[in-house]
Each structure stands twice: as C-alpha cells, then as structure tokens.
Design a protein around this motif. Structure first.
Motif, PDB file in Angstrom:
ATOM      1  N   SER A 122      31.823  18.357 -23.538  1.00 32.98           N
ATOM      2  CA  SER A 122      31.753  19.530 -22.890  1.00 32.98           C
ATOM      3  C   SER A 122      30.771  20.314 -23.728  1.00 32.98           C
ATOM      4  O   SER A 122      30.484  20.406 -25.172  1.00 32.98           O
ATOM      5  CB  SER A 122      33.219  20.221 -23.192  1.00 32.98           C
ATOM      6  N   ASN A 123      29.932  21.202 -22.821  1.00 33.25           N
ATOM      7  CA  ASN A 123      29.050  22.300 -23.489  1.00 33.25           C
ATOM      8  C   ASN A 123      29.241  23.569 -22.751  1.00 33.25           C
ATOM      9  O   ASN A 123      30.238  23.673 -22.253  1.00 33.25           O
ATOM     10  CB  ASN A 123      27.622  21.620 -23.120  1.00 33.25           C
ATOM     11  N   ILE A 124      28.689  24.591 -23.104  1.00 31.17           N
ATOM     12  CA  ILE A 124      28.710  25.925 -22.668  1.00 31.17           C
ATOM     13  C   ILE A 124      28.807  26.180 -21.219  1.00 31.17           C
ATOM     14  O   ILE A 124      29.707  26.929 -20.478  1.00 31.17           O
ATOM     15  CB  ILE A 124      27.621  26.765 -23.180  1.00 31.17           C
ATOM     16  N   LYS A 125      28.313  25.165 -20.307  1.00 28.86           N
ATOM     17  CA  LYS A 125      28.133  25.303 -19.049  1.00 28.86           C
ATOM     18  C   LYS A 125      29.484  24.447 -18.248  1.00 28.86           C
ATOM     19  O   LYS A 125      29.608  24.515 -17.159  1.00 28.86           O
ATOM     20  CB  LYS A 125      26.953  24.838 -18.437  1.00 28.86           C
ATOM     21  N   SER A 126      30.289  23.795 -19.178  1.00 29.43           N
ATOM     22  CA  SER A 126      31.097  23.102 -18.667  1.00 29.43           C
ATOM     23  C   SER A 126      32.308  23.932 -18.042  1.00 29.43           C
ATOM     24  O   SER A 126      32.419  25.315 -18.559  1.00 29.43           O
ATOM     25  CB  SER A 126      31.891  22.127 -19.698  1.00 29.43           C
TER      26      SER A 126
ATOM     27  N   SER B 258      29.656  19.311 -27.513  1.00 22.54           N
ATOM     28  CA  SER B 258      28.345  19.274 -27.669  1.00 22.54           C
ATOM     29  C   SER B 258      27.779  20.378 -28.188  1.00 22.54           C
ATOM     30  O   SER B 258      27.743  21.459 -27.462  1.00 22.54           O
ATOM     31  CB  SER B 258      27.444  18.750 -26.272  1.00 22.54           C
ATOM     32  N   SER B 259      27.379  20.510 -29.488  1.00 18.41           N
ATOM     33  CA  SER B 259      26.731  21.751 -30.007  1.00 18.41           C
ATOM     34  C   SER B 259      25.318  21.730 -30.012  1.00 18.41           C
ATOM     35  O   SER B 259      24.487  22.465 -31.011  1.00 18.41           O
ATOM     36  CB  SER B 259      27.129  22.122 -31.183  1.00 18.41           C
ATOM     37  N   ASN B 260      24.727  20.652 -29.443  1.00 13.80           N
ATOM     38  CA  ASN B 260      23.013  20.391 -29.952  1.00 13.80           C
ATOM     39  C   ASN B 260      22.156  21.441 -29.423  1.00 13.80           C
ATOM     40  O   ASN B 260      21.163  21.587 -30.204  1.00 13.80           O
ATOM     41  CB  ASN B 260      22.658  19.137 -28.881  1.00 13.80           C
ATOM     42  N   ILE B 261      22.437  22.451 -28.461  1.00 10.18           N
ATOM     43  CA  ILE B 261      21.451  23.317 -28.241  1.00 10.18           C
ATOM     44  C   ILE B 261      21.339  24.381 -29.198  1.00 10.18           C
ATOM     45  O   ILE B 261      20.320  24.592 -29.657  1.00 10.18           O
ATOM     46  CB  ILE B 261      21.773  23.938 -26.917  1.00 10.18           C
ATOM     47  N   ILE B 262      22.300  24.870 -29.545  1.00  4.64           N
ATOM     48  CA  ILE B 262      22.576  25.964 -30.647  1.00  4.64           C
ATOM     49  C   ILE B 262      22.086  25.575 -31.802  1.00  4.64           C
ATOM     50  O   ILE B 262      21.130  26.108 -32.659  1.00  4.64           O
ATOM     51  CB  ILE B 262      23.818  26.754 -30.729  1.00  4.64           C
ATOM     52  N   LEU B 263      22.446  24.151 -32.211  1.00  8.18           N
ATOM     53  CA  LEU B 263      22.095  23.651 -33.538  1.00  8.18           C
ATOM     54  C   LEU B 263      20.692  23.522 -33.690  1.00  8.18           C
ATOM     55  O   LEU B 263      20.098  23.613 -34.771  1.00  8.18           O
ATOM     56  CB  LEU B 263      22.798  22.615 -33.833  1.00  8.18           C
ATOM     57  N   LYS B 264      19.988  22.929 -32.800  1.00  9.73           N
ATOM     58  CA  LYS B 264      18.493  22.570 -32.672  1.00  9.73           C
ATOM     59  C   LYS B 264      17.644  23.855 -32.677  1.00  9.73           C
ATOM     60  O   LYS B 264      16.733  23.851 -33.373  1.00  9.73           O
ATOM     61  CB  LYS B 264      18.065  21.981 -31.164  1.00  9.73           C
ATOM     62  N   SER B 265      18.444  25.002 -32.016  1.00 11.69           N
ATOM     63  CA  SER B 265      17.619  26.255 -32.075  1.00 11.69           C
ATOM     64  C   SER B 265      17.550  26.843 -33.696  1.00 11.69           C
ATOM     65  O   SER B 265      16.665  27.541 -34.200  1.00 11.69           O
ATOM     66  CB  SER B 265      18.008  27.181 -31.146  1.00 11.69           C
ATOM     67  N   LEU B 266      18.689  26.693 -34.334  1.00 15.02           N
ATOM     68  CA  LEU B 266      19.046  27.095 -35.676  1.00 15.02           C
ATOM     69  C   LEU B 266      18.533  26.561 -36.566  1.00 15.02           C
ATOM     70  O   LEU B 266      18.115  26.403 -37.761  1.00 15.02           O
ATOM     71  CB  LEU B 266      20.404  27.337 -35.913  1.00 15.02           C
TER      72      LEU B 266
END
Length: 286
Positions: free
Chosen positions: A118-122, A256-264
């Motif tokens: 699950s991600n933010i758009k789920s 899935s937290s990849n998007i925010i963690l990559k940006s941080l």
C-alpha cells in the motif's frame, strides 16, 4: 531561533519517545489530560472541550507546529470518536487562522487488508472502528484545514518492547515459558523503531513539508516471521496457539514508504533483528 512545538498526548508511548528526542532541538510545550507537574509548558486540558482548549492555547506563544498524538484505539466507540475526530476538529478551529502547522498522527490501518504493498495513492479499506474514525479525521483535515501534515504510522517499538502488543507478548512468552496466542500467523504488518520515527519526523519538520499525507514505516514482517526471529535468536521453541482469525480482524498491511524516504535520504539506524539480539544479550548479561 528554535522552533516552538506543542505536543498533545505526549504521555503516551510514541509521545514520550518523540518528546525525548525533539526537546534536544526545539522548545516543547505539552497538553495532556493529566499532567503531574503543571506549569507554563505542561498544561492539563481535555482537547474535546473547545472553550477550555482555546483558553489554554491563548497562554502559549506563537507555535510553529502542533503535533497531536492523542486518540488511541479503545472499546468505547463514542469516547474514541470524541478523542480522535472531535479533538482534531477543535485543534483545527483553534489554529486555522494561524501559520501553525498541524500534525495529525493517523495509522496504516486505514489501508485495510491487501495482498499488495500500500502507498499513499492506494484505496483505503478501513475495517475497524478505530481506522474508520482515523479516515474520517484525515478527510476533515483536507476539507477544513490549511497548513497540515498527516502521518500514517505502523507498529512502533523500542529497545525494551515496552509497548503492549505482539513484540511485548512474544518476549514475555519466552521469558515466562508460556503459550503465545497469535491472531493469524500469516498476517503482515509494518514496523518502525521509535528512534527512527523521531528522527524522520524531525527531518520533515525542518524541511517544512506541508499539506501532505506520508507513510512512515520501515520493515514489513508477517507474525510467523517475527516468531521465527525470536525463536532463532533466543534459541528456544515458542509454543504458539494460532487463533486463525479473519483478515478483517488481523489484516495484511504491507507499506511502501520509498517515495518519502528517498526524498529525505534517510538511513535507518535500527531494525527488528538487531533489537531482538540486543534484548537477548541484555537478558543473558543480567
């Protein structure tokens, strides 16, 4: 100049850990229903009472952030609704005409059961009263608020497994040689250490990210995998009673937290395996 942050519900498990870390970097104020030491920075207030909340907030200086950690899962649905939804509605009303950024702690349970990440758009499929109220409160922020952040957080743990739940119960089962009851062996949840959660939140606050919903998590583990980890590290077979409840009661929630963690650009400091090992060594030395 140091940021000024109001923590609401800082007496809870996450609140205590977050306060311990943030107070090293910011000026922290507290609102709790019950506070032992009342002073200008430690205020006793029920946030479901709007008039009282406004009065107490009026005594505080201009705040950069108000972080609401109150509103836990409980059996009394009406009380839970008031603590979560009504409390946050009051916070929005108190701060909406200010530049203060309001931070709402939601839960990954809003996603409900899924065999996929699950991600933010789920799509949200909340199954419990607790998660349904959290979803309704999230919508309230998007509809009625400005300058806000929503954190969807999974299962938070510390080095001592203090928080009630699966990890605490597993450790106690090993320690006391008792039968461990598990709702569903194959159910998957996301886990994050309290220290990593606090560090990530500080980075987000410093970067002034606003009007976003963020998944904050680390490792996805099934109950079975965690049991196996404890057995392997402690070199002890655990007597397990699988209650085999439905996925409605104990859903798969892989995050899935990849998007925010990559940006941080954040690198996690702790993981579940290393913390279990540390706990075993402490027990051995003791």
């Amino acid at each position: 100049m140091k940021k000024k942050i109001l923590l609401i519900g800082s007496n809870g498990f996450i609140g205590r850990n977050l306060n311990s870390y943030l107070k090293k970097h910011y000026i922290i104020y507290h609102i709790n229903r019950k506070t032992i030491k009342k002073n200008s920075k430690n205020i006793s207030c029920d946030i479901t009472k709007l008039r009282s909340l406004k009065k107490k907030i009026s005594t505080l200086p201009k705040l950069d952030y108000v972080i609401n950690l109150s509103g836990q899962a409980e059996n009394n649905k009406l009380q839970m609704y008031n603590n979560i939804y009504l409390g946050n509605r009051n916070i929005i009303e108190c701060f909406n005409k200010t530049d203060t950024i309001k931070v709402f702690f939601s839960t990954t349970l809003v996603y409900g059961h899924s065999n996929y990440y699950s991600n933010i758009k789920s799509r949200l499929r909340p199954s419990s009263n607790y998660s349904k109220i959290k979803v309704k409160t999230e919508k309230l922020y998007y509809k009625s608020s400005n300058n806000f952040l929503i954190f969807r957080v999974g299962n938070v743990y510390d080095d001592l497994f203090k928080k009630k739940g699966l990890l605490n119960n597993l450790f106690n089962s090993i320690q006391n040689d008792t039968i461990f009851n598990v709702n569903k062996m194959n159910s998957i949840r996301n886990y994050i250490h309290a220290d990593d959660l606090s560090r990530i939140i500080k980075i987000i606050l410093d970067r002034k990210i606003v009007n976003k919903t963020l998944n904050i998590g680390h490792q996805n583990f099934s109950n079975k995998k965690i049991i196996n980890l404890f057995e392997k590290i402690f070199n002890k077979k655990i007597r397990v009673n699988n209650l085999n409840k439905s996925f409605i009661l104990d859903p798969n929630i892989k995050i899935s937290s990849n998007i925010i963690l990559k940006s941080l650009n954040y690198k996690f400091k702790k993981n579940l395996r290393s913390v279990i090992r540390k706990k075993k060594n402490e027990k051995k030395n003791f």
